[in-house]
Design an enzyme around this catalytic site. Structure first.
Site, short mmCIF file in Angstrom:
data_model
loop_
_atom_site.label_atom_id
_atom_site.label_comp_id
_atom_site.label_asym_id
_atom_site.label_seq_id
_atom_site.Cartn_x
_atom_site.Cartn_y
_atom_site.Cartn_z
N SER A 60 -4.15 11.61 66.55
CA SER A 60 -5.26 10.99 67.27
C SER A 60 -5.48 9.55 66.85
CB SER A 60 -6.54 11.80 67.04
OG SER A 60 -6.79 11.95 65.65
N HIS B 170 -1.49 12.88 72.97
CA HIS B 170 -2.76 13.17 72.29
C HIS B 170 -3.68 13.96 73.21
CE1 HIS B 170 -6.86 11.66 70.68
NE2 HIS B 170 -6.55 12.82 70.13
N GLU C 104 -4.03 11.39 76.25
CA GLU C 104 -3.58 10.01 76.01
C GLU C 104 -2.08 10.05 75.76
OE1 GLU C 104 -6.95 7.25 74.02
OE2 GLU C 104 -6.19 8.83 72.73
N ASN D 112 -10.48 7.47 70.41
CA ASN D 112 -11.03 7.46 69.05
C ASN D 112 -11.37 6.07 68.55
OD1 ASN D 112 -11.19 10.21 68.54
ND2 ASN D 112 -9.03 10.35 68.04
#
Length: 293
Positions: free
Chosen positions: A121, A142, A154, A192
Site C-alpha cells: 500500500s 493494491h 490502484e 494512502n
C-alpha cells in the site's frame, strides 16, 4: 512472453490475502493460498467461507456459487504449490524486508512468463521489482480493504514494468469487477498518500488534547460525512500498518508533515494494534467498543 491468467497464487492469508482469494475465486480463477503455516491458511479459508456465506444470506450470490468458489481455492502450505501460477500476488505485512524475502523464495520456482505482483500500500514498486528476476513482469496491484466490498484497485507500474504486464493486470482487475485507478510509483501512491496523513492528524488531535477519541470520530462522521471516524478506521486498518505507511511517506518524501504521531508509535509499541489485537483507540474486548482515551 504472453500469459493468460488462469491460476492465481496468493502469498499471505490474512485479511487482505483472504479477501483477494475470495474475489479471485468468485471470478472463476483457480487459487493457491499460501502462508507460513497451515493454521494461518485454515484461518483464512474460514474467513472466506464466512464472508461468502454472508453474501449468500444477502442474496448477492447463490449457495452453488459459494461452493464452487470455495472449491477453487486450494491451500498451499508448500510454496512449490504456487509454482504453476500465472499471476502471484504477495500480500504479506507492510514490511519491505519481509516482502524481499518472499520474492527471493518465489522467483526460482515460478515459470518465466508468470507475473509477480505486490499488494503493498506504500512501498516503491520499482525498488521491490529490482530485487526480483523479472522487473519487467512485476507490478503493484493494491486492493482496498475489505477486498470483497471495495471497488477500487490502484494499479502501479515500476520503471521497468512492460506494457504487456500492465495490460494483463488491468484485464485481471476488470474480470474481478474492480475499478482501476492508475497511480505513479510514489510513496503511498494515491489513496494512502491522502488517507494516512488524515488519520495521523486525527491522532495528533487526540495527542494534543483537542478532543477525545469519541468526539474526534463523531466530528468527522457527522461534520465531514465520513462512514466511520479516522480513529475507528485506524483500528480497522491496523495501527502497525498505519505506522509503517507513515514511515514510508516520511522517509520517502522527506517532509516533516508526514512525521508519525508519537502517540501512534506508543500504541504500536504497546501491542495495541486495533481490532486484530482487541485494543487500539478502542477496546473491543466487551460487547461494544469502548474508547481507550
Amino acid at each position: 512472453m504472453a500469459v493468460e491468467i488462469k491460476k492465481v497464487g496468493i502469498i499471505g492469508s490474512g485479511q487482505m490475502g483472504s479477501g483477494i482469494a475470495h474475489v479471485c475465486a468468485l471470478a472463476g480463477y483457480e487459487v493457491a493460498l499460501s502462508d507460513i503455516s497451515m493454521e494461518r491458511i485454515e484461518s483464512g479459508l474460514a474467513s472466506i467461507n464466512g464472508n461468502l456465506a454472508r453474501q449468500v444470506s444477502k442474496s448477492l450470490i447463490t449457495e452453488e456459487v459459494r461452493k464452487a468458489a470455495l472449491d477453487r481455492i486450494k491451500p498451499a502450505e508448500d510454496l512449490d504449490l504456487v509454482s504453476d501460477a500465472d499471476l502471484v500476488i504477495e500480500s504479506a505485512v507492510e514490511n519491505e524486508q519481509v516482502k524481499r524475502k518472499i520474492f527471493s523464495q518465489l522467483c526460482p520456482i515460478l515459470k518465466p512468463e508468470a507475473i509477480l505482483a505486490t499488494n503493498t500500500s506504500s512501498i516503491s514498486i520499482t525498488r521491490l521489482a529490482a530485487t526480483t528476476d523479472r522487473p519487467e513482469r512485476f507490478i503493484g496491484i493494491h486492493f482496498m480493504n475489505p477486498v470483497p466490498l471495495m471497488e477500487l484497485v490502484e494499479l502501479v507500474r515500476g520503471i521497468a514494468t512492460e506494457d504487456e504486464t500492465f495490460e494483463a493486470s488491468r484485464g485481471f482487475c476488470d474480470r474481478l469487477g474492480k475499478q482501476v485507478a492508475v497511480a505513479e510509483d510514489f510513496p503511498g501512491f494515491m489513496v494512502n498518500r491522502i488517507l494516512l496523513p488524515m488519520i495521523n492528524e486525527a491522532i495528533y488531535t487526540l495527542y494534543e488534547g483537542v478532543g477525545s477519541v469519541e468526539s474526534i470520530d463523531k466530528a468527522m462522521r457527522l461534520g465531514a460525512n465520513h462512514p466511520m471516524g479516522p480513529l475507528q478506521l485506524a483500528d480497522f486498518i491496523g495501527l502497525d500498518t498505519c505506522l509503517s505507511i507513515m514511515q514510508v511517506l516520511y522517509e520517502g518524501l522527506a517532509d516533516t508533515k508526514y512525521r508519525p504521531c508519537p502517540l501512534l508509535v506508543k500504541y504500536v509499541e504497546a501491542g495495541w494494534l486495533g481490532r486484530k489485537t482487541q485494543r487500539g483507540f478502542y477496546d473491543y474486548r466487551g460487547e461494544t467498543p469502548v474508547p481507550t482515551r
